[in-house]
Design an enzyme around this catalytic site. Structure first.
Site, PDB file in Angstrom:
ATOM      1  N   GLU A 163     -21.991  11.089   9.191  1.00  0.00           N
ATOM      2  CA  GLU A 163     -21.262  12.209   9.816  1.00  0.00           C
ATOM      3  C   GLU A 163     -20.380  13.011   8.857  1.00  0.00           C
ATOM      4  O   GLU A 163     -19.192  13.204   9.118  1.00  0.00           O
ATOM      5  CB  GLU A 163     -20.409  11.670  10.974  1.00  0.00           C
ATOM      6  N   GLU A 269     -29.340   5.539  16.506  1.00  0.00           N
ATOM      7  CA  GLU A 269     -28.329   5.134  17.488  1.00  0.00           C
ATOM      8  C   GLU A 269     -28.674   5.666  18.883  1.00  0.00           C
ATOM      9  O   GLU A 269     -27.831   6.221  19.585  1.00  0.00           O
ATOM     10  CB  GLU A 269     -26.941   5.654  17.071  1.00  0.00           C
TER      11      GLU A 269
HETATM   12  C1  XIL Z   1     -19.071   3.162  17.962  1.00  0.00           C
HETATM   13  C2  XIL Z   1     -19.010   1.709  18.418  1.00  0.00           C
HETATM   14  O1  XIL Z   1     -20.173   1.398  19.172  1.00  0.00           O
HETATM   15  C3  XIL Z   1     -17.774   1.501  19.251  1.00  0.00           C
HETATM   16  O2  XIL Z   1     -17.636   0.137  19.618  1.00  0.00           O
HETATM   17  C4  XIL Z   1     -16.532   1.952  18.457  1.00  0.00           C
HETATM   18  O3  XIL Z   1     -15.391   1.859  19.293  1.00  0.00           O
HETATM   19  C5  XIL Z   1     -16.686   3.384  17.983  1.00  0.00           C
HETATM   20  O4  XIL Z   1     -17.904   3.501  17.240  1.00  0.00           O
HETATM   21  N1  XIL Z   1     -21.607   7.027  15.858  1.00  0.00           N
HETATM   22  C6  XIL Z   1     -21.658   5.965  14.981  1.00  0.00           C
HETATM   23  C7  XIL Z   1     -21.283   4.609  15.443  1.00  0.00           C
HETATM   24  O5  XIL Z   1     -22.130   6.139  13.848  1.00  0.00           O
HETATM   25  O6  XIL Z   1     -20.714   3.849  14.424  1.00  0.00           O
HETATM   26  C8  XIL Z   1     -20.369   4.681  16.632  1.00  0.00           C
HETATM   27  O7  XIL Z   1     -20.164   3.350  17.098  1.00  0.00           O
HETATM   28  C9  XIL Z   1     -20.941   5.564  17.716  1.00  0.00           C
HETATM   29  C10 XIL Z   1     -21.078   6.978  17.203  1.00  0.00           C
END
Ligand code: XIL
Length: 384
Positions: A163, A269
């Site tokens: 990101e 994701e």
């Molecule tokens: C999220 C986790 O799943 C949560 O438990 C945490 O509170 C915040 O982060 N993009 C990403 C992930 O790259 O690392 C994030 O994961 C979700 C959004």
């Protein structure tokens, strides 16, 4: 390496089909997700510290049965992993690395460098002043070196930078960027390439990878990296999507554009936010920095597991359509990973509305299969 995995999974699938034909007379076992997509791409899920500590739990049995790749949701991020200088939480990542190796599951390291869940100390000296560029680059190198020494033989796919590009295509003004400068992403990849094993697949990962601003910058960056010999091995498309956004056309177009860079694509994701988020921000995406809302009866309509069957069916159809698209692009896609195993594991129960009950994944909270699981498996099997 991933091509080898694809070939091996295809071979395993043929054996599985042969044995399941025989087995079907005895019991009609449902084929697994990973078998349904064997030879096309890996199918993964995130696991957490509790799950890797209980390898015989129901959730881990689901992981073993259905998934050929796994990512830790939080435990390898800089903050949870190394909250204070010299203090390390190795337990969960160690268990994750050995479990995945034993089970032949492709392990993904998430994430070397991200502006979020990174402690302040990383960017500051003992007097609380921001570090110099060289000092921060040194800290980043130490982190990559440690990961390589401890997990290099087991974790072969890494989200190197997460990101770092905004929706409009500009560079995110994080502390990394502020201290290092606009070549932060390049420096991160150079460090990762120096420190991680040569066969590790190093990814740039982001959300909103269907937005033209971000997509165009990513493509420009990859072309520039290639021209100047900056090492990068693949692109991670997070896939935190909702029921109506992005559209199938938008996904299709961006997969085509990103694949034209020549880099393999990883859907890193995936989840479908049934309850949606554009009503709060006027846009989709997965920017964790956006201020959270509080759950109300209006934005949290199914708090007690009372998700209607029609909604469940619609979610399954959306997933099926998206997987059909992934199959269309399977030559360019190496992996599709879900962000969680069951609905109860999803971060979408906490973001962008704290404490709402969301239903974004393929398994119910009790580990039972949702319609979406069946539908996604059917799409995969139809293409075998
Ligand atoms: C999220 C986790 O799943 C949560 O438990 C945490 O509170 C915040 O982060 N993009 C990403 C992930 O790259 O690392 C994030 O994961 C979700 C959004």
């Amino acid at each position: 390496m991933l091509n080898q995995i694809k070939l091996i999974s295809a071979a395993l699938l043929s054996i599985a089909i042969l044995t399941s034909c025989a087995a079907q007379q005895v019991k009609s076992d449902q084929p697994s997700l990973k078998d349904a997509y064997a030879g096309k791409f890996l199918v993964g899920a995130t696991v957490n510290g509790d799950m890797v500590a209980h390898p015989s739990s129901k959730k881990m049995r689901i992981v073993k049965q259905h998934f050929s790749a796994a990512t830790m949701d939080n435990a390898m991020k800089w903050g949870p992993f190394n909250p204070q200088p010299g203090e390390y939480n190795f337990e969960a990542p160690d268990k994750f690395a050995s479990y995945t190796q034993q089970q032949g599951i492709a392990a993904v390291g998430h994430v070397l460098f991200w502006h979020s869940q990174t402690p302040d100390w990383v960017f500051k000296d003992d007097n609380g002043n921001l570090l110099s560029r060289d000092a921060l680059l040194k800290r980043m190198r130490e982190r990559a070196k440690l990961m390589a020494n401890r997990y290099g033989d087991k974790i072969k796919i890494w989200d190197v930078v997460n990101e770092a590009i905004e929706d409009d295509g500009s560079l995110r003004q994080s502390l990394y960027n502020k201290i290092i400068g606009d070549d932060f992403i390049e420096q991160a990849f150079r460090i990762a390439n120096d420190e991680l094993p040569a066969d590790a697949v190093k990814l740039y990962n982001d959300y909103g990878m269907t937005r033209s601003g971000r997509v165009n910058t990513v493509i420009k960056m990859v072309n520039d990296f290639k021209a100047r010999g900056v090492p990068i091995d693949g692109l991670g498309i997070q896939g935190h999507w909702s029921m109506d956004s992005p559209t199938l056309d938008e996904i299709d177009t961006s997969l085509t554009k990103l694949a034209a860079t020549g880099l393999p694509l990883h859907i890193t994701e995936l989840d479908i936010d049934y309850l949606g988020r554009s009503q709060f921000f006027g846009a989709n995406g997965a920017n964790v920095d956006l201020q959270k809302r509080i759950a109300t009866p209006e934005n949290n309509p199914y708090p007690n597991g009372n998700f209607p069957a029609s909604a469940d069916a619609a979610l399954g159809d959306r997933y099926a359509a998206i997987f059909k698209l992934f199959l269309k692009h399977h030559k360019d896609i190496d992996r599709v990973t879900f962000w969680g195993v069951t609905d109860g594991d999803s971060w979408l129960n906490g973001w962008p509305v704290a404490g709402r009950t969301n239903y974004p994944l393929l398994f119910n909270r009790d580990g039972s299969a949702k319609q979406a699981l069946q539908k996604v498996i059917e799409v995969g099997l139809a293409a075998q």
